[in-house]
Design an enzyme around this catalytic site. Structure first.
Site, PDB file in Angstrom:
ATOM      1  N   HIS A  66      68.825  50.300  38.476  1.00 18.96           N
ATOM      2  CA  HIS A  66      68.973  49.869  37.102  1.00 18.96           C
ATOM      3  C   HIS A  66      69.598  48.486  37.032  1.00 18.96           C
ATOM      4  O   HIS A  66      70.529  48.211  37.792  1.00 18.96           O
ATOM      5  CB  HIS A  66      69.860  50.882  36.361  1.00 18.96           C
ATOM      6  CG  HIS A  66      69.999  50.580  34.909  1.00 18.96           C
ATOM      7  ND1 HIS A  66      68.966  50.755  34.009  1.00 18.96           N
ATOM      8  CD2 HIS A  66      71.052  50.099  34.193  1.00 18.96           C
ATOM      9  CE1 HIS A  66      69.380  50.401  32.812  1.00 18.96           C
ATOM     10  NE2 HIS A  66      70.638  49.996  32.888  1.00 18.96           N
TER      11      HIS A  66
ATOM     12  N   GLU B   1      62.162  51.544  37.412  1.00 17.37           N
ATOM     13  CA  GLU B   1      62.958  52.767  37.292  1.00 17.37           C
ATOM     14  C   GLU B   1      62.288  53.776  36.362  1.00 17.37           C
ATOM     15  O   GLU B   1      62.550  54.977  36.446  1.00 17.37           O
ATOM     16  CB  GLU B   1      64.385  52.469  36.815  1.00 17.37           C
ATOM     17  CG  GLU B   1      64.500  51.964  35.399  1.00 17.37           C
ATOM     18  CD  GLU B   1      65.948  51.676  34.986  1.00 17.37           C
ATOM     19  OE1 GLU B   1      66.815  52.510  35.242  1.00 17.37           O
ATOM     20  OE2 GLU B   1      66.197  50.586  34.405  1.00 17.37           O
TER      21      GLU B   1
ATOM     22  N   GLU C 175      40.529  38.760  35.038  1.00 15.02           N
ATOM     23  CA  GLU C 175      41.479  37.897  35.746  1.00 15.02           C
ATOM     24  C   GLU C 175      41.273  36.434  35.328  1.00 15.02           C
ATOM     25  O   GLU C 175      42.226  35.728  34.997  1.00 15.02           O
ATOM     26  CB  GLU C 175      41.327  38.072  37.260  1.00 15.02           C
ATOM     27  CG  GLU C 175      41.802  39.458  37.698  1.00 15.02           C
ATOM     28  CD  GLU C 175      41.693  39.709  39.196  1.00 15.02           C
ATOM     29  OE1 GLU C 175      40.975  38.970  39.886  1.00 15.02           O
ATOM     30  OE2 GLU C 175      42.336  40.676  39.660  1.00 15.02           O
TER      31      GLU C 175
ATOM     32  N   CYS D  41      40.430  36.605  46.391  1.00 14.49           N
ATOM     33  CA  CYS D  41      41.809  37.080  46.152  1.00 14.49           C
ATOM     34  C   CYS D  41      42.873  36.005  46.289  1.00 14.49           C
ATOM     35  O   CYS D  41      43.743  35.876  45.420  1.00 14.49           O
ATOM     36  CB  CYS D  41      42.179  38.181  47.144  1.00 14.49           C
ATOM     37  SG  CYS D  41      40.834  39.172  47.739  1.00 14.49           S
TER      38      CYS D  41
ATOM     39  N   CYS E  86      37.657  36.627  50.402  1.00 21.77           N
ATOM     40  CA  CYS E  86      39.054  36.819  50.004  1.00 21.77           C
ATOM     41  C   CYS E  86      39.875  35.548  50.183  1.00 21.77           C
ATOM     42  O   CYS E  86      40.581  35.114  49.273  1.00 21.77           O
ATOM     43  CB  CYS E  86      39.669  37.965  50.805  1.00 21.77           C
ATOM     44  SG  CYS E  86      41.417  38.173  50.468  1.00 21.77           S
TER      45      CYS E  86
ATOM     46  N   TYR F 217      36.929  43.235  36.948  1.00 20.57           N
ATOM     47  CA  TYR F 217      38.074  42.564  37.569  1.00 20.57           C
ATOM     48  C   TYR F 217      38.046  41.051  37.320  1.00 20.57           C
ATOM     49  O   TYR F 217      38.987  40.464  36.824  1.00 20.57           O
ATOM     50  CB  TYR F 217      38.027  42.743  39.092  1.00 20.57           C
ATOM     51  CG  TYR F 217      38.404  44.086  39.619  1.00 20.57           C
ATOM     52  CD1 TYR F 217      39.678  44.297  40.143  1.00 20.57           C
ATOM     53  CD2 TYR F 217      37.494  45.134  39.662  1.00 20.57           C
ATOM     54  CE1 TYR F 217      40.031  45.520  40.681  1.00 20.57           C
ATOM     55  CE2 TYR F 217      37.845  46.362  40.193  1.00 20.57           C
ATOM     56  CZ  TYR F 217      39.106  46.551  40.699  1.00 20.57           C
ATOM     57  OH  TYR F 217      39.459  47.754  41.229  1.00 20.57           O
TER      58      TYR F 217
ATOM     59  N   LYS G 155      42.547  32.894  43.928  1.00 22.32           N
ATOM     60  CA  LYS G 155      42.660  33.470  42.571  1.00 22.32           C
ATOM     61  C   LYS G 155      44.124  33.768  42.244  1.00 22.32           C
ATOM     62  O   LYS G 155      44.622  33.437  41.170  1.00 22.32           O
ATOM     63  CB  LYS G 155      41.799  34.729  42.489  1.00 22.32           C
ATOM     64  CG  LYS G 155      41.777  35.478  41.182  1.00 22.32           C
ATOM     65  CD  LYS G 155      42.896  36.454  40.970  1.00 22.32           C
ATOM     66  CE  LYS G 155      43.177  37.429  42.059  1.00 22.32           C
ATOM     67  NZ  LYS G 155      42.203  38.483  42.247  1.00 22.32           N
TER      68      LYS G 155
HETATM   69  P1  NDP Z   1      33.125  44.660  38.341  1.00 22.15           P
HETATM   70  O1  NDP Z   1      32.310  45.693  38.990  1.00 22.15           O
HETATM   71  O2  NDP Z   1      34.598  44.788  38.293  1.00 22.15           O
HETATM   72  O3  NDP Z   1      32.645  44.507  36.827  1.00 22.15           O
HETATM   73  C1  NDP Z   1      31.328  44.174  36.525  1.00 22.15           C
HETATM   74  C2  NDP Z   1      31.204  43.991  35.029  1.00 22.15           C
HETATM   75  O4  NDP Z   1      29.950  43.445  34.743  1.00 22.15           O
HETATM   76  C3  NDP Z   1      31.328  45.281  34.274  1.00 22.15           C
HETATM   77  O5  NDP Z   1      32.000  45.005  33.072  1.00 22.15           O
HETATM   78  C4  NDP Z   1      29.888  45.676  34.036  1.00 22.15           C
HETATM   79  O6  NDP Z   1      29.690  46.335  32.791  1.00 22.15           O
HETATM   80  C5  NDP Z   1      29.179  44.350  33.972  1.00 22.15           C
HETATM   81  N1  NDP Z   1      27.857  44.372  34.579  1.00 22.15           N
HETATM   82  C6  NDP Z   1      27.477  45.002  35.707  1.00 22.15           C
HETATM   83  N2  NDP Z   1      26.186  44.769  35.974  1.00 22.15           N
HETATM   84  C7  NDP Z   1      25.734  43.982  34.988  1.00 22.15           C
HETATM   85  C8  NDP Z   1      24.472  43.422  34.682  1.00 22.15           C
HETATM   86  N3  NDP Z   1      23.415  43.660  35.457  1.00 22.15           N
HETATM   87  N4  NDP Z   1      24.363  42.655  33.569  1.00 22.15           N
HETATM   88  C9  NDP Z   1      25.410  42.435  32.765  1.00 22.15           C
HETATM   89  N5  NDP Z   1      26.631  42.958  32.996  1.00 22.15           N
HETATM   90  C10 NDP Z   1      26.786  43.718  34.087  1.00 22.15           C
HETATM   91  O7  NDP Z   1      32.657  43.284  39.004  1.00 22.15           O
HETATM   92  P2  NDP Z   1      33.341  41.875  39.192  1.00 22.15           P
HETATM   93  O8  NDP Z   1      32.210  40.926  39.315  1.00 22.15           O
HETATM   94  O9  NDP Z   1      34.394  41.624  38.177  1.00 22.15           O
HETATM   95  O10 NDP Z   1      34.043  42.012  40.599  1.00 22.15           O
HETATM   96  C11 NDP Z   1      33.283  42.416  41.738  1.00 22.15           C
HETATM   97  C12 NDP Z   1      34.086  43.288  42.639  1.00 22.15           C
HETATM   98  O11 NDP Z   1      35.019  42.482  43.357  1.00 22.15           O
HETATM   99  C13 NDP Z   1      34.928  44.328  41.920  1.00 22.15           C
HETATM  100  O12 NDP Z   1      34.227  45.512  41.727  1.00 22.15           O
HETATM  101  C14 NDP Z   1      36.089  44.508  42.849  1.00 22.15           C
HETATM  102  O13 NDP Z   1      35.783  45.516  43.751  1.00 22.15           O
HETATM  103  C15 NDP Z   1      36.216  43.184  43.549  1.00 22.15           C
HETATM  104  N6  NDP Z   1      37.335  42.422  43.000  1.00 22.15           N
HETATM  105  C16 NDP Z   1      38.595  42.923  43.132  1.00 22.15           C
HETATM  106  C17 NDP Z   1      39.680  42.245  42.628  1.00 22.15           C
HETATM  107  C18 NDP Z   1      41.044  42.826  42.764  1.00 22.15           C
HETATM  108  O14 NDP Z   1      41.215  43.694  43.598  1.00 22.15           O
HETATM  109  N7  NDP Z   1      42.021  42.402  41.975  1.00 22.15           N
HETATM  110  C19 NDP Z   1      39.532  40.956  41.946  1.00 22.15           C
HETATM  111  C20 NDP Z   1      38.157  40.529  41.840  1.00 22.15           C
HETATM  112  C21 NDP Z   1      37.114  41.247  42.362  1.00 22.15           C
HETATM  113  P3  NDP Z   1      30.067  47.865  32.467  1.00 22.15           P
HETATM  114  O15 NDP Z   1      31.128  47.810  31.403  1.00 22.15           O
HETATM  115  O16 NDP Z   1      28.808  48.463  31.999  1.00 22.15           O
HETATM  116  O17 NDP Z   1      30.578  48.476  33.739  1.00 22.15           O
END
Ligand code: NDP
Length: 450
Positions: A439, A444, A183, A49, A44, A179, A52
C-alpha cells in the site's frame, strides 16, 4: 548429426522464433545457418513490439506533462518533435539488430543476409544462387500486414511505414479495431493527430473481456479518438493536394491525410518452395504444424507467426526454444503449452489479460464468481484526470480457482506479468486474499477484491 548435409539446421527467417531456435540448436552442438532477407531481429525488434513500445512511452509524455501541473511543476513552452523521437527509436532498433546478429555469430551460427528458398529435399537455394543442404529446415518467416482489397488501397500505409513517417498526419484514419489499431490510435492521438478508428464489426479488441473493451472505448473517446463501426474501406482517391478522399461503408466520403490499415497479419508462407516438397498449408496461409512444431514433411518444422497459432513474440520464442531442445537437445521432446497465455494491448491506458473472459468462463464452466474493482488511481486523482481503472477476477465457483484476470489502467501489463504466474499455477482466490497488500499501489486491488 549426419555429415551428408552442409548444416544440421537451416532456419529461414531471423525473427524472434528463428533466432532463438538457431542459437539454442547451435548451443546444443548443431551446425546451424540462418537466412534473413531483411533485417536480423524480425517484426518484433525491427517494426513491431519494440519500436512501438518506444513510441508509446514517447506519446505518454503528453499526458504526464499535462498532469505535472497539478503536482506543482510549471511546464512552459512544451513542444514535440516527431523526427527526433522517430530517429532515436530507429537508432535503438539498429543497435538491437546488431546485438541479435552478434548473438548468432557468438553461437557460430552462419548468417546469410539474403532470401532462401527450398528447392528440393533437404536443399535450400539462396538468392545469390548458392545451394546448401540441411538435415532439418525450420521456417520462421513470420507474418506481414494484411491489406484489404479495394480501389485505392495503394494509398494506405501499415504499421511498417508508421515508424518512418516524414511528418505526423494532421488527420489519420486507422482501419481495424485490434491490437495495432488501438495502440497506434493512442500514439497518434497523444502526438496531436486527429484520429479516427474504423472497424468492420461493431466492436474493438474482440477476444478481450467486454467490460475492459467498453472502458477503453469510453476513455479513448474522451481523449478525442473517434470510432466508427460497421465501417469498411470502400475506396480511396488521392486528391491533387496529396490528401486522401476516403469512402467507408455507411459513411459520407471524408478527407484524411493518412490511412493506416491494421486488419490482421498474414503468414509469410508463399514463395518458399514449401508446396514443391509437399508441406501442408492451411486456409489462412499458415503452415500446419503439430504440438511439436512439426509439419507433415518429417524434416521441416515451423515456429512463430507463420504457423498462426498465437501471434505473439514470447510464444514464438518458446516455440523456437522447444523445437531446438526437442530436436537437438539431450532431453525428451516437449511441446509448448499454448493455454493461459497472458497478453497486453499498449493502448492509452493499456489493457492486460490472462485466462478466460467472464463470458468464456460462464459458457465453459457454468458456475463462476466475478470480482471487480473500479477505481481512480491516486495519481489520476491528484492530476484531476477522470480516468478509472477496472480490474476483474474470474473464479471457478466449484473450486475457487482463478481462471482469468483482466485489467485496464496504468501499468496494467507490468502488474499482469506477475499475476499471470498465479493464474497459470492454478492459485485460488483464497491464495490472493491471504497475500498482504502493498500500500498504496494499484496492484493491491488484486488481493483486496470483495
Ligand atoms: P488483430 O487481429 O488484433 O485485429 C484485426 C482487426 O481487423 C479486427 O478488428 C478485425 O475485425 C479487423 N479485420 C480482420 N480482417 C479484416 C478484413 N479482412 N477487413 C477489414 N477488417 C478486418 O490484428 P492487428 O493487425 O491489430 O495485429 C495483428 C496481430 O499482431 C495481433 O493479432 C497480435 O497477435 C499481434 N500484435 C500483438 C501486440 C501486442 O501483443 N501488444 C501488438 C500488435 C500486434 P473484427 O472486429 O471483426 O475482429
Amino acid at each position: 548429426m549426419a555429415d551428408q548435409y552442409d548444416f544440421d539446421l537451416f532456419t529461414i527467417g531471423a525473427g524472434s522464433g528463428g533466432v532463438r531456435a538457431s542459437r539454442v540448436a547451435a548451443a546444443h552442438g548443431a551446425r546451424v545457418a540462418v537466412a534473413e532477407e531483411y533485417r536480423v531481429g524480425g517484426t518484433c525488434v525491427i517494426r513491431g513490439c519494440v519500436p512501438k513500445k518506444m513510441l508509446v512511452y514517447g506519446a505518454h509524455f503528453a499526458e504526464d506533462l499535462e498532469d505535472a501541473r497539478q503536482f506543482g511543476w510549471n511546464i512552459e513552452g512544451k513542444s514535440f518533435d516527431w523526427q527526433r523521437l522517430r530517429d532515436h527509436v530507429q537508432n535503438d532498433v539498429a543497435r538491437l539488430e546488431g546485438l541479435y546478429g552478434e548473438t548468432l555469430s557468438n553461437h557460430k551460427v552462419t548468417i546469410f543476409n539474403e532470401r532462401a528458398t527450398i528447392t528440393g529435399d533437404h536443399q535450400i537455394t539462396l538468392a545469390s544462387g548458392r545451394q546448401v543442404t540441411a538435415a532439418h529446415i525450420l521456417i520462421a518467416t513470420g507474418a506481414r500486414p494484411h491489406i484489404p482489397e479495394f480501389p485505392g488501397n495503394q494509398h494506405v500505409i501499415t504499421s511498417n511505414e508508421a515508424f518512418h513517417l516524414e511528418r505526423l498526419p494532421r488527420r489519420i484514419l486507422i482501419a481495424g479495431g485490434g491490437y495495432i489499431a488501438n495502440e497506434f490510435a493512442g500514439i497518434f492521438n497523444e502526438f496531436g493527430s486527429k484520429v479516427t478508428v474504423a472497424n468492420r464489426s461493431d466492436t474493438i479488441l474482440r477476444g478481450y473481456d467486454e467490460a475492459l473493451r467498453d472502458r477503453l472505448l469510453q476513455i479513448a473517446m474522451v481523449k478525442g479518438i473517434e470510432f466508427l463501426f460497421m465501417a469498411e474501406l470502400e475506396h480511396i482517391e488521392k486528391q491533387e493536394d496529396g490528401t486522401l478522399l476516403v469512402k467507408l461503408t455507411g459513411q459520407e466520403p471524408r478527407i484524411f491525410d493518412c490511412v493506416m490499415v491494421a486488419t490482421g497479419r498474414v503468414p509469410n508462407s508463399e514463395g518458399l518452395g514449401l508446396e514443391a516438397i509437399g508441406v501442408e498449408i492451411g486456409t489462412r496461409g499458415e503452415i500446419v504444424v503439430d504440438a511439436f512444431s512439426r509439419t507433415n514433411v518429417p524434416y521441416v518444422y515451423a515456429v512463430g507467426d507463420v504457423t498462426d497459432r498465437v501471434q505473439l513474440t514470447p510464444v514464438a520464442i518458446r516455440e523456437g526454444q522447444a523445437f531446438a531442445d526437442s530436436v537437438f537437445g539431450p532431453g525428451q521432446p516437449y511441446a509448448v503449452d499454448h493455454s493461459c497465455v497472458p497478453s497486453a494491448v499498449f493502448s492509452h491506458p493499456p489493457i492486460a489479460a490472462v485466462g478466460m473472459t467472464e463470458s468464456e468462463a460462464r459458457n465453459r464452466l457454468g458456475s463462476i464468481k466475478v470480482y471487480q474493482a473500479d477505481f481512480r488511481p491516486m495519481k489520476n486523482v491528484v492530476a484531476g484526470r477522470n480516468e478509472r481503472c477496472l480490474y476483474k477476477m474470474v473464479v471457478d465457483a466449484a473450486n475457487d480457482r482463478i481462471v482469468g484476470i483482466h485489467m485496464i489502467g496504468p501499468e496494467a501489463p507490468e502488474i499482469m506479468q506477475a499475476a499471470a504466474i498465479a493464474v497459470k499455477a492454478g492459485l485460488t482466490k483464497a491464495d490472493f486474499d491471504a497475500t498482504i497488500a502493498i500500500h498504496p499501489t494499484m496492484a493491491e486491488e488484486l488481493v483486496l477484491f470483495k
